[in-house]
Write a protein that holds these residues in place. Structure first.
Motif, PDB file in Angstrom:
ATOM      1  N   LEU A  33       0.806  -1.216   0.000  1.00 12.94           N
ATOM      2  CA  LEU A  33       0.000   0.000   0.000  1.00 12.94           C
ATOM      3  C   LEU A  33       0.842   1.269   0.000  1.00 12.94           C
ATOM      4  CD1 LEU A  33      -2.787  -1.003   2.529  1.00 12.94           C
ATOM      5  CD2 LEU A  33      -2.846  -1.076   0.034  1.00 12.94           C
ATOM      6  N   ALA A  34       2.075   1.196   0.445  1.00 13.58           N
ATOM      7  CA  ALA A  34       2.930   2.382   0.522  1.00 13.58           C
ATOM      8  C   ALA A  34       4.325   2.024   0.024  1.00 13.58           C
ATOM      9  CB  ALA A  34       2.990   2.891   1.961  1.00 13.58           C
ATOM     10  N   GLY A  35       5.136   3.041  -0.207  1.00 16.95           N
ATOM     11  CA  GLY A  35       6.498   2.807  -0.682  1.00 16.95           C
ATOM     12  C   GLY A  35       6.613   3.013  -2.176  1.00 16.95           C
ATOM     13  N   ASP A  36       7.765   2.671  -2.705  1.00 14.28           N
ATOM     14  CA  ASP A  36       8.039   2.913  -4.121  1.00 14.28           C
ATOM     15  C   ASP A  36       7.192   2.067  -5.069  1.00 14.28           C
ATOM     16  OD1 ASP A  36       9.930   4.803  -3.438  1.00 14.28           O
ATOM     17  OD2 ASP A  36      11.596   3.372  -3.515  1.00 14.28           O
ATOM     18  N   ASP A  37       6.856   0.846  -4.671  1.00 17.14           N
ATOM     19  CA  ASP A  37       6.124  -0.068  -5.556  1.00 17.14           C
ATOM     20  C   ASP A  37       4.696  -0.328  -5.093  1.00 17.14           C
ATOM     21  OD1 ASP A  37       8.260  -0.484  -7.335  1.00 17.14           O
ATOM     22  OD2 ASP A  37       9.145  -1.959  -5.981  1.00 17.14           O
ATOM     23  N   HIS A  38       4.034   0.691  -4.542  1.00 15.31           N
ATOM     24  CA  HIS A  38       2.671   0.510  -4.043  1.00 15.31           C
ATOM     25  C   HIS A  38       1.677   0.291  -5.175  1.00 15.31           C
ATOM     26  CE1 HIS A  38       1.362   4.494  -5.363  1.00 15.31           C
ATOM     27  NE2 HIS A  38       2.513   4.955  -4.901  1.00 15.31           N
ATOM     28  N   VAL A  39       0.521  -0.271  -4.819  1.00 16.60           N
ATOM     29  CA  VAL A  39      -0.550  -0.407  -5.808  1.00 16.60           C
ATOM     30  C   VAL A  39      -0.943   1.004  -6.257  1.00 16.60           C
ATOM     31  CG1 VAL A  39      -1.470  -2.565  -4.916  1.00 16.60           C
ATOM     32  CG2 VAL A  39      -2.362  -0.433  -4.042  1.00 16.60           C
ATOM     33  N   PRO A  40      -1.371   1.163  -7.486  1.00 12.16           N
ATOM     34  CA  PRO A  40      -1.763   2.503  -7.935  1.00 12.16           C
ATOM     35  C   PRO A  40      -2.921   3.045  -7.101  1.00 12.16           C
ATOM     36  CG  PRO A  40      -1.636   0.973  -9.783  1.00 12.16           C
ATOM     37  CD  PRO A  40      -1.505   0.160  -8.524  1.00 12.16           C
ATOM     38  N   TYR A  41      -2.809   4.298  -6.695  1.00 12.50           N
ATOM     39  CA  TYR A  41      -3.879   4.937  -5.952  1.00 12.50           C
ATOM     40  C   TYR A  41      -4.943   5.390  -6.940  1.00 12.50           C
ATOM     41  CZ  TYR A  41      -0.393   5.228  -2.211  1.00 12.50           C
ATOM     42  OH  TYR A  41       0.551   4.948  -1.263  1.00 12.50           O
ATOM     43  N   GLY A  42      -6.182   5.425  -6.480  1.00  8.93           N
ATOM     44  CA  GLY A  42      -7.286   5.870  -7.324  1.00  8.93           C
ATOM     45  C   GLY A  42      -7.330   7.389  -7.425  1.00  8.93           C
ATOM     46  N   THR A  43      -8.324   7.866  -8.130  1.00 13.60           N
ATOM     47  CA  THR A  43      -8.558   9.296  -8.307  1.00 13.60           C
ATOM     48  C   THR A  43      -8.645   9.986  -6.952  1.00 13.60           C
ATOM     49  OG1 THR A  43      -9.849   8.775 -10.265  1.00 13.60           O
ATOM     50  CG2 THR A  43     -10.134  10.980  -9.340  1.00 13.60           C
ATOM     51  N   THR A  44      -8.041  11.166  -6.843  1.00 14.14           N
ATOM     52  CA  THR A  44      -8.088  11.876  -5.569  1.00 14.14           C
ATOM     53  C   THR A  44      -9.322  12.762  -5.479  1.00 14.14           C
ATOM     54  OG1 THR A  44      -6.771  13.728  -6.390  1.00 14.14           O
ATOM     55  CG2 THR A  44      -5.586  11.942  -5.305  1.00 14.14           C
ATOM     56  N   PHE A  45      -9.927  12.745  -4.297  1.00 13.36           N
ATOM     57  CA  PHE A  45     -10.978  13.678  -3.935  1.00 13.36           C
ATOM     58  C   PHE A  45     -10.432  14.440  -2.750  1.00 13.36           C
ATOM     59  CE2 PHE A  45     -13.160  10.845  -6.583  1.00 13.36           C
ATOM     60  CZ  PHE A  45     -14.270  11.507  -7.062  1.00 13.36           C
ATOM     61  N   GLN A  46     -10.481  15.759  -2.832  1.00  9.67           N
ATOM     62  CA  GLN A  46      -9.825  16.552  -1.809  1.00  9.67           C
ATOM     63  C   GLN A  46     -10.631  17.774  -1.428  1.00  9.67           C
ATOM     64  OE1 GLN A  46      -6.048  18.034  -3.411  1.00  9.67           O
ATOM     65  NE2 GLN A  46      -6.715  17.248  -5.384  1.00  9.67           N
ATOM     66  N   ASN A  47     -10.304  18.294  -0.248  1.00 11.71           N
ATOM     67  CA  ASN A  47     -10.954  19.485   0.238  1.00 11.71           C
ATOM     68  C   ASN A  47     -10.007  20.177   1.213  1.00 11.71           C
ATOM     69  OD1 ASN A  47     -12.879  21.422   0.547  1.00 11.71           O
ATOM     70  ND2 ASN A  47     -14.260  20.196   1.784  1.00 11.71           N
ATOM     71  N   ASN A  48     -10.105  21.487   1.266  1.00 14.12           N
ATOM     72  CA  ASN A  48      -9.259  22.291   2.140  1.00 14.12           C
ATOM     73  C   ASN A  48     -10.109  23.078   3.120  1.00 14.12           C
ATOM     74  OD1 ASN A  48      -6.809  21.762   0.641  1.00 14.12           O
ATOM     75  ND2 ASN A  48      -7.644  23.126  -0.922  1.00 14.12           N
ATOM     76  N   SER A  49      -9.549  23.317   4.291  1.00 13.98           N
ATOM     77  CA  SER A  49     -10.092  24.293   5.220  1.00 13.98           C
ATOM     78  C   SER A  49      -8.984  25.330   5.380  1.00 13.98           C
ATOM     79  CB  SER A  49     -10.467  23.635   6.552  1.00 13.98           C
ATOM     80  OG  SER A  49      -9.314  23.130   7.186  1.00 13.98           O
ATOM     81  N   THR A  50      -9.040  26.134   6.392  1.00 16.00           N
ATOM     82  CA  THR A  50      -8.024  27.172   6.570  1.00 16.00           C
ATOM     83  C   THR A  50      -6.629  26.580   6.695  1.00 16.00           C
ATOM     84  OG1 THR A  50      -9.659  28.537   7.683  1.00 16.00           O
ATOM     85  CG2 THR A  50      -7.348  29.156   7.975  1.00 16.00           C
ATOM     86  N   ASN A  51      -6.467  25.552   7.539  1.00 14.37           N
ATOM     87  CA  ASN A  51      -5.146  24.990   7.796  1.00 14.37           C
ATOM     88  C   ASN A  51      -5.008  23.509   7.470  1.00 14.37           C
ATOM     89  OD1 ASN A  51      -3.958  27.400   8.979  1.00 14.37           O
ATOM     90  ND2 ASN A  51      -5.391  27.059  10.658  1.00 14.37           N
ATOM     91  N   LEU A  52      -6.061  22.873   6.967  1.00 17.02           N
ATOM     92  CA  LEU A  52      -6.012  21.441   6.690  1.00 17.02           C
ATOM     93  C   LEU A  52      -6.297  21.143   5.228  1.00 17.02           C
ATOM     94  CD1 LEU A  52      -7.991  19.951   9.719  1.00 17.02           C
ATOM     95  CD2 LEU A  52      -5.517  20.046   9.411  1.00 17.02           C
ATOM     96  N   HIS A  53      -5.644  20.082   4.733  1.00 16.25           N
ATOM     97  CA  HIS A  53      -5.863  19.607   3.367  1.00 16.25           C
ATOM     98  C   HIS A  53      -6.098  18.099   3.445  1.00 16.25           C
ATOM     99  CE1 HIS A  53      -5.584  19.589  -0.981  1.00 16.25           C
ATOM    100  NE2 HIS A  53      -4.744  18.583  -0.907  1.00 16.25           N
ATOM    101  N   LEU A  54      -7.303  17.649   3.097  1.00 10.03           N
ATOM    102  CA  LEU A  54      -7.682  16.246   3.161  1.00 10.03           C
ATOM    103  C   LEU A  54      -7.737  15.671   1.756  1.00 10.03           C
ATOM    104  CD1 LEU A  54      -8.783  13.759   4.725  1.00 10.03           C
ATOM    105  CD2 LEU A  54     -11.075  14.767   4.471  1.00 10.03           C
ATOM    106  N   VAL A  55      -7.047  14.548   1.546  1.00 12.39           N
ATOM    107  CA  VAL A  55      -7.061  13.854   0.260  1.00 12.39           C
ATOM    108  C   VAL A  55      -7.480  12.411   0.502  1.00 12.39           C
ATOM    109  CG1 VAL A  55      -5.698  13.067  -1.714  1.00 12.39           C
ATOM    110  CG2 VAL A  55      -5.233  15.300  -0.701  1.00 12.39           C
ATOM    111  N   VAL A  56      -8.500  11.962  -0.240  1.00 16.00           N
ATOM    112  CA  VAL A  56      -8.962  10.580  -0.165  1.00 16.00           C
ATOM    113  C   VAL A  56      -8.847   9.999  -1.565  1.00 16.00           C
ATOM    114  CG1 VAL A  56     -10.874   9.051   0.425  1.00 16.00           C
ATOM    115  CG2 VAL A  56     -10.566  11.199   1.685  1.00 16.00           C
ATOM    116  N   ASN A  57      -8.171   8.854  -1.678  1.00 15.33           N
ATOM    117  CA  ASN A  57      -8.022   8.196  -2.974  1.00 15.33           C
ATOM    118  C   ASN A  57      -9.157   7.209  -3.170  1.00 15.33           C
ATOM    119  OD1 ASN A  57      -4.978   8.767  -2.066  1.00 15.33           O
ATOM    120  ND2 ASN A  57      -5.190   8.918  -4.273  1.00 15.33           N
ATOM    121  N   ARG A  58      -9.968   7.465  -4.177  1.00 12.09           N
ATOM    122  CA  ARG A  58     -11.127   6.621  -4.477  1.00 12.09           C
ATOM    123  C   ARG A  58     -10.672   5.227  -4.888  1.00 12.09           C
ATOM    124  NH1 ARG A  58     -15.116   7.526  -9.569  1.00 12.09           N
ATOM    125  NH2 ARG A  58     -16.858   6.262  -8.851  1.00 12.09           N
ATOM    126  N   THR A  59     -11.426   4.211  -4.473  1.00 10.74           N
ATOM    127  CA  THR A  59     -11.151   2.830  -4.833  1.00 10.74           C
ATOM    128  C   THR A  59     -12.482   2.114  -5.012  1.00 10.74           C
ATOM    129  OG1 THR A  59      -9.888   0.851  -4.207  1.00 10.74           O
ATOM    130  CG2 THR A  59     -10.995   2.030  -2.427  1.00 10.74           C
TER     131      THR A  59
END
Length: 143
Positions: A33-59
């Motif tokens: 799931l992580a590292g140089d040879d991880h499975v491909p991540y899906g499309t990102t869905f993201q949102n920001n607030s004042t100080n936070l950035h959330l990214v979720v990879n669709r699967t």
């Protein structure tokens, strides 16, 4: 019974073959799931607030769901994560947590220092109750 092990760049497949029929009767897949040879991540869905950035990879439903939380500078944030009404846990020092994707539309909520940001999405292959297979949407964040 014959046991076969196949290593590939994104993980490992272990297959058990029936000696009489020569057919696979059990297969187990391990994926990186992580590292140089991880499975491909899906499309990102993201949102920001004042100080936070959330990214979720669709699967797909039941697939590996990657959730990443950073600050406005892109540095990892140890935030609390919920999916719907279920508490998932904290992202820890890497700012990333993995889980299994729900089978229908869901909302990921991240909270850090009383600031909250949300993303709503639908797994691949789920039409979100519509017959046209419309694209999932991002949810608005709140400070």
């Amino acid at each position: 019974m014959t046991k076969t092990r196949i290593v590939h760049p994104q993980g490992l497949i272990r297959a058990y073959l029936d000696s009489g029929t020569k057919k696979i009767y059990r297969e187990i897949q391990y994926k990186v799931l992580a590292g140089d040879d991880h499975v491909p991540y899906g499309t990102t869905f993201q949102n920001n607030s004042t100080n936070l950035h959330l990214v979720v990879n669709r699967t797909y439903s039941g697939g590996p769901l990657r959730i990443n939380l950073t600050d406005s500078e892109g540095d990892p944030v140890d935030g609390h994560i919920e999916i719907g009404e279920t508490e998932l846990g904290d992202t820890g020092p890497t700012g990333t947590i993995y889980t299994v994707s729900p089978s229908r539309e869901f909302t990921v909520t991240a909270t850090h220092d009383s600031e909250t940001v949300k993303v709503t999405l639908t797994p691949y292959g789920v039409t979100n109750g519509s017959s046209n297979g419309e694209t999932p949407r991002n949810a608005g964040g709140s400070a």
